[in-house]
Design an enzyme around this catalytic site. Structure first.
Site, mmCIF file in Angstrom:
data_model
loop_
_atom_site.group_PDB
_atom_site.id
_atom_site.type_symbol
_atom_site.label_atom_id
_atom_site.label_comp_id
_atom_site.label_asym_id
_atom_site.label_seq_id
_atom_site.Cartn_x
_atom_site.Cartn_y
_atom_site.Cartn_z
ATOM 1 N N GLU A 72 -4.522 8.095 -2.810
ATOM 2 C CA GLU A 72 -5.000 6.836 -2.254
ATOM 3 C C GLU A 72 -5.347 5.847 -3.374
ATOM 4 O OE1 GLU A 72 -4.598 6.261 0.820
ATOM 5 O OE2 GLU A 72 -5.833 4.520 1.273
ATOM 6 N N HIS B 147 0.840 -1.207 0.000
ATOM 7 C CA HIS B 147 0.000 0.000 0.000
ATOM 8 C C HIS B 147 0.876 1.259 0.000
ATOM 9 C CE1 HIS B 147 -3.588 2.465 1.117
ATOM 10 N NE2 HIS B 147 -2.649 3.218 1.681
ATOM 11 N N GLU B 148 1.776 1.339 0.963
ATOM 12 C CA GLU B 148 2.628 2.535 1.053
ATOM 13 C C GLU B 148 3.542 2.621 -0.165
ATOM 14 O OE1 GLU B 148 1.796 4.741 3.164
ATOM 15 O OE2 GLU B 148 0.481 3.415 4.326
ATOM 16 N N HIS C 214 1.871 4.606 -2.763
ATOM 17 C CA HIS C 214 2.035 6.047 -2.503
ATOM 18 C C HIS C 214 3.459 6.490 -2.869
ATOM 19 C CE1 HIS C 214 -1.724 6.931 -0.450
ATOM 20 N NE2 HIS C 214 -1.535 6.021 0.493
HETATM 21 CO CO CO Z 1 -2.931 5.338 1.995
#
Ligand code: CO
Length: 497
Positions: A292, A262-263, A266
């Site tokens: 996001e 997830h990160e 980003h």
């Molecule tokens: Co996030």
């Protein structure tokens, strides 16, 4: 070059590089700071914040910024975005008197402690009064900012420029109508598979595994780092310095992996934004929702697909040769749907309902339609209605999130906006990279990263979020792609037909 523009860019440059120091301190406060260093750090932070705030208000000295705004149509695409973003930030901060900012910051510090205590004691009544104060400060903020149509619009706009209650209502209704009955169908299905990983995974090996997986996804370790923090986050500190964090469980290697992925989404976004945008204030993602969407795409659309899990499984075996789950088992484990109470632990099917609940409550609080004192009842009734669960205690319900104690009203919707955008963008990307549905190799992941760079990352904050999504997918925000993705995937996984 236009001389006003030249002056503006110089001011923005100083502002951004000074605030870069504050980003680094923020990272350090969450990763390395010794316990006793916290209070002196707070002094440094507030002094830097003050410097930045002054620099922000000075952007318009000599009226250069307000004059440049008049010239917007004459500017190039990039320069227009620079002026638009600078004015937006300047305009928001000039509306808040310094006494208000001080009061809000003191209240959040206090509210944070009270919230923690209430959560530990599982007792909302401890928190009720100070939350009431926070809600009334949010209402003050709304009045200071001004708004059109709905007071909550003033608050969302801070996180997702251009987003409004009427657009969100529309989107959330579209999600709710599909999700509530679909989740009933999924969760009433009897499944026999095991969905818990309970093994021994030494953290030193897990770190290597996470670094390997992040590298193959395209996260660049020569312009970033992976560290440990309680709540994983990504931070753009400066050009070529975009860091991410994760956290580990010795028993469950998926706990860290999916946070890292997830990160990583980003982080890849942050690393892809042209470095020359950094010093002029457009070196961010287009919005929190778009940001996001990138993390959710890597985590869910890609990360929880059978195609990717086949690849992931090979990486796991490299470090844990005794790992006893097959790729098919792993696919079921990471896509297990459960009716839980906690937003951060929820799966991709139920997640949006947790957000919709918060959104509806925030909106009602800001309009004065509900009382803070009644929040636990309101919360629990909605959990019952949307997910069919009975919340056993407030720490598993209304007290679970930190956001309200920090005064972050209007933030929650960006998580769901990210989910919607992620499915919409992925749907478009699949047409160009059909291999994502087949055998994923490191080359496929390189193509994915290049595609995202060409269509999204390289634009930084040039385009407002909704313009960007329309450019990329040919239409505005549309929840149908998310619903279709969920319906197809889980109908097949749970054999609902
Ligand atoms: Co996030």
């Amino acid at each position: 070059m236009n001389s006003k523009l030249k002056i503006l860019k110089k001011r923005l440059y100083e502002l951004r590089y000074v605030s870069s120091a504050s980003s680094l301190l923020h990272w350090d406060s969450n990763v390395y700071i010794p316990k006793n260093g916290v209070s002196s750090r707070a002094i440094t932070n507030s002094l830097i914040d003050e410097i930045c705030h002054k620099k922000l208000l000075k952007l318009d000295d000599g009226h250069i910024l307000t004059e440049l705004v008049q010239d917007l149509p004459k500017l190039s695409l990039e320069d227009a975005a620079i002026v638009r973003e600078a004015f937006r930030n300047f305009d928001r901060s000039r509306k808040f008197p310094s006494s208000f900012i001080k009061r809000l910051s003191q209240l959040s510090t206090k509210a944070h402690h009270v919230w923690k205590e209430a959560r530990d004691k599982k007792d909302f009544s401890i928190y009720s009064d100070i939350l009431e104060e926070m809600v009334s400060m949010q209402k003050e903020a709304v009045d200071l900012l001004g708004y059109e149509d709905h007071p909550y619009n003033a608050l969302i706009d801070d996180y997702e420029p251009g987003m409004t209650v009427s657009k969100l209502d529309n989107m959330f209704n579209g999600l709710k109508e599909f999700l509530v009955p679909f989740i009933r169908k999924v969760t009433s299905k009897d499944i026999s598979w095991e969905y818990v990983i309970d093994g021994k995974f030494p953290i030193s090996k897990q770190i290597k595994l996470n670094e390997d997986v992040l590298s193959v996804l395209g996260y660049d370790f020569s312009s970033g780092r992976l560290d440990v923090s309680t709540h994983p986050f990504t931070i753009d500190i400066a050009p070529y310095d975009v860091r991410i964090t994760t956290r580990y469980s010795k028993k469950d290697l998926l706990y860290a992996l999916y946070s890292s992925i997830h990160e990583g989404g980003h982080g890849i976004y942050g690393q892809g934004i042209p470095v020359e945008y950094f010093g002029v204030g457009i070196g961010h993602g287009a919005s929190l929702g778009i940001h996001e969407s990138q993390s959710r795409m890597y985590e869910n659309l890609l990360g929880r697909s059978m195609s990717f899990i086949n690849l992931l499984h090979k990486y796991i075996l490299k470090y844990f040769p005794d790992f006893n789950k097959s790729p098919e088992d792993l696919y079921k484990i990471v896509n297990h749907v459960s009716l839980g109470y906690i937003r951060t632990e929820s799966d991709e099917v139920t997640y949006n309902l947790h957000i919709i609940l918060r959104y509806e409550i925030e909106k009602d609080l800001i309009c004065g339609n509900i009382n803070v004192k009644n929040l636990p009842e309101v919360w629990n009734a909605k959990m019952k209605e949307y997910l069919g669960v009975q919340v056993p205690s407030d720490d598993l319900g209304v007290l679970q999130d930190v956001h309200w104690s920090s005064g972050n009203f209007g933030y929650f919707p960006t998580y769901s906006i990210g989910n919607i955008y992620s499915a919409q963008i992925y749907n478009t990307m699949l047409k160009d990279i059909p291999e994502l549905k087949g055998n994923i190799s490191s080359d496929t992941l390189k193509s994915m990263k290049s595609w995202l760079y060409e269509n999204i990352h390289k634009y930084g904050r040039i385009y407002p979020a909704e313009d960007l999504i329309t450019r990329v997918t040919g239409e505005g925000m549309n929840p149908m792609y998310f619903n279709k993705y969920i319906e197809d995937k889980y109908t097949s996984l749970y054999e609902l037909n």
